[in-house]
Enzyme design. Structure first.
Site, PDB file in Angstrom:
ATOM      1  N   ASN A  39      -5.548  -2.614  -3.433  1.00 45.67           N
ATOM      2  CA  ASN A  39      -5.395  -1.829  -4.668  1.00 45.67           C
ATOM      3  C   ASN A  39      -5.896  -0.433  -4.365  1.00 45.67           C
ATOM      4  O   ASN A  39      -6.508  -0.201  -3.312  1.00 45.67           O
ATOM      5  CB  ASN A  39      -6.125  -2.468  -5.852  1.00 45.67           C
ATOM      6  CG  ASN A  39      -7.610  -2.549  -5.615  1.00 45.67           C
ATOM      7  OD1 ASN A  39      -8.284  -1.537  -5.478  1.00 45.67           O
ATOM      8  ND2 ASN A  39      -8.125  -3.766  -5.522  1.00 45.67           N
ATOM      9  N   GLY A  55       1.607 -11.570  -6.100  1.00 41.98           N
ATOM     10  CA  GLY A  55       0.516 -12.405  -6.613  1.00 41.98           C
ATOM     11  C   GLY A  55      -0.013 -11.835  -7.918  1.00 41.98           C
ATOM     12  O   GLY A  55       0.663 -11.862  -8.941  1.00 41.98           O
ATOM     13  N   ASP A  73      -6.176  -9.504  -0.167  1.00 44.94           N
ATOM     14  CA  ASP A  73      -7.235  -8.498  -0.006  1.00 44.94           C
ATOM     15  C   ASP A  73      -8.600  -9.172   0.163  1.00 44.94           C
ATOM     16  O   ASP A  73      -9.352  -8.880   1.116  1.00 44.94           O
ATOM     17  CB  ASP A  73      -7.209  -7.616  -1.264  1.00 44.94           C
ATOM     18  CG  ASP A  73      -7.894  -6.286  -1.090  1.00 44.94           C
ATOM     19  OD1 ASP A  73      -8.309  -5.959   0.043  1.00 44.94           O
ATOM     20  OD2 ASP A  73      -8.017  -5.555  -2.096  1.00 44.94           O
TER      21      ASP A  73
HETATM   22  N1  AR6 Z   1      -2.148 -15.121   3.485  1.00 45.40           N
HETATM   23  C1  AR6 Z   1      -0.866 -14.849   3.139  1.00 45.40           C
HETATM   24  N2  AR6 Z   1      -0.464 -14.682   1.875  1.00 45.40           N
HETATM   25  C2  AR6 Z   1      -1.397 -14.803   0.907  1.00 45.40           C
HETATM   26  C3  AR6 Z   1      -2.759 -15.076   1.179  1.00 45.40           C
HETATM   27  C4  AR6 Z   1      -3.120 -15.235   2.548  1.00 45.40           C
HETATM   28  N3  AR6 Z   1      -4.381 -15.494   2.912  1.00 45.40           N
HETATM   29  N4  AR6 Z   1      -3.438 -15.114  -0.013  1.00 45.40           N
HETATM   30  C5  AR6 Z   1      -2.531 -14.896  -0.991  1.00 45.40           C
HETATM   31  N5  AR6 Z   1      -1.311 -14.714  -0.447  1.00 45.40           N
HETATM   32  P1  AR6 Z   1      -1.902 -10.795  -3.891  1.00 45.40           P
HETATM   33  P2  AR6 Z   1      -0.633  -8.365  -4.980  1.00 45.40           P
HETATM   34  C6  AR6 Z   1      -0.028 -14.417  -1.116  1.00 45.40           C
HETATM   35  O1  AR6 Z   1      -2.376 -11.189  -5.248  1.00 45.40           O
HETATM   36  O2  AR6 Z   1       0.237  -9.161  -5.882  1.00 45.40           O
HETATM   37  C7  AR6 Z   1      -5.832  -8.079  -5.105  1.00 45.40           C
HETATM   38  O3  AR6 Z   1      -6.864  -8.369  -5.980  1.00 45.40           O
HETATM   39  C8  AR6 Z   1       0.076 -14.675  -2.598  1.00 45.40           C
HETATM   40  O4  AR6 Z   1       0.436 -16.026  -2.832  1.00 45.40           O
HETATM   41  O5  AR6 Z   1      -2.830 -10.936  -2.758  1.00 45.40           O
HETATM   42  O6  AR6 Z   1      -0.031  -7.237  -4.203  1.00 45.40           O
HETATM   43  C9  AR6 Z   1      -5.813  -6.614  -4.681  1.00 45.40           C
HETATM   44  O7  AR6 Z   1      -7.109  -6.088  -4.571  1.00 45.40           O
HETATM   45  C10 AR6 Z   1       1.186 -13.715  -3.015  1.00 45.40           C
HETATM   46  O8  AR6 Z   1       2.466 -14.284  -2.784  1.00 45.40           O
HETATM   47  O9  AR6 Z   1      -1.411  -9.247  -3.876  1.00 45.40           O
HETATM   48  C11 AR6 Z   1      -5.035  -5.977  -5.779  1.00 45.40           C
HETATM   49  O10 AR6 Z   1      -5.849  -5.673  -6.895  1.00 45.40           O
HETATM   50  C12 AR6 Z   1       1.027 -12.536  -2.056  1.00 45.40           C
HETATM   51  O11 AR6 Z   1       0.171 -13.013  -1.017  1.00 45.40           O
HETATM   52  C13 AR6 Z   1      -4.016  -7.016  -6.161  1.00 45.40           C
HETATM   53  O12 AR6 Z   1      -4.605  -8.269  -5.791  1.00 45.40           O
HETATM   54  C14 AR6 Z   1       0.425 -11.288  -2.675  1.00 45.40           C
HETATM   55  O13 AR6 Z   1      -0.573 -11.645  -3.613  1.00 45.40           O
HETATM   56  C15 AR6 Z   1      -2.723  -6.882  -5.384  1.00 45.40           C
HETATM   57  O14 AR6 Z   1      -1.801  -7.818  -5.899  1.00 45.40           O
END
Ligand code: AR6
Length: 169
Positions: A24, A124, A34
């Site tokens: 973020n 996510g 993250d």
């Molecule tokens: N490895 C691979 N994919 C993953 C993992 C992992 N370890 N963990 C989750 N995913 P998100 P965003 C998937 O929420 O939507 C954070 O708080 C997950 O299932 O990580 O871009 C940041 O600080 C989903 O499909 O990222 C920001 O505030 C994808 O990764 C915010 O979330 C992305 O989910 C960013 O949100």
């Protein structure tokens, strides 16, 4: 020629030159990818993020941009932090999501990274529908000139993996 590969798994467990973080704009960590990257990568990553904030991004890293730090304890050389857009049903933010992939590849080229792992950015916490996110990810990587040899999409569950696999066909 860049090859695109798909893996179902955890992005923090990849042996690659660069791991892309769905961050973020604060660059100070969060949940999802993250949180996992900072947990497994250790405090060095956050230290460098704090320094970057102080020197360049006092107002935060803008959505669609990307910046690199050390990868700390990960099996990678760098983490490339990019800020995806929050999904909106009323506003088309596709170009910002595409920009995350383009800018991350641009930074990867500056670093000389040959292998880069991407998560499904914005799908996510930021709620972007997986199928549309997969379309944008695949189209953008295919359409971006880069010296990166392998772009690896690392998908966390079977549904995401299948969605990306369909888009790659
Ligand atoms: N490895 C691979 N994919 C993953 C993992 C992992 N370890 N963990 C989750 N995913 P998100 P965003 C998937 O929420 O939507 C954070 O708080 C997950 O299932 O990580 O871009 C940041 O600080 C989903 O499909 O990222 C920001 O505030 C994808 O990764 C915010 O979330 C992305 O989910 C960013 O949100």
């Amino acid at each position: 020629m860049t090859s695109i590969t798909l893996v179902r798994g955890d992005i923090t467990q990849q042996f690659v030159d660069a791991v892309v973080n769905a961050a973020n704009s604060s660059l100070l960590g969060g949940g999802g990818v993250d949180g996992a990257i900072h947990r497994r990568g250790g405090p060095e990553i956050l230290q460098e993020c704090r320094r970057l904030r102080a020197s360049h991004y006092g107002k935060g890293l803008p959505t669609g941009r990307a910046v690199a730090t050390t990868a700390g304890l990960l099996d990678a050389r760098w983490v490339i932090h990019t800020v995806g857009p929050v999904w909106s049903a009323t506003e088309d933010r596709s170009d910002l999501l595409a920009s995350c992939y383009r800018e991350s590849l641009r930074v990867a080229d500056e670093l000389g990274a040959a292998t880069v792992a991407f998560p499904a950015i914005s799908t996510g916490v930021y709620r972007w529908p997986m199928d549309d996110a997969a379309r944008i990810a695949v189209e953008t990587v295919r359409g971006t000139p880069t010296a990166v040899e392998e772009v690896r999409f690392v998908l966390f569950d079977d549904a995401a993996y299948e969605t990306f696999a369909r888009r790659l066909d």
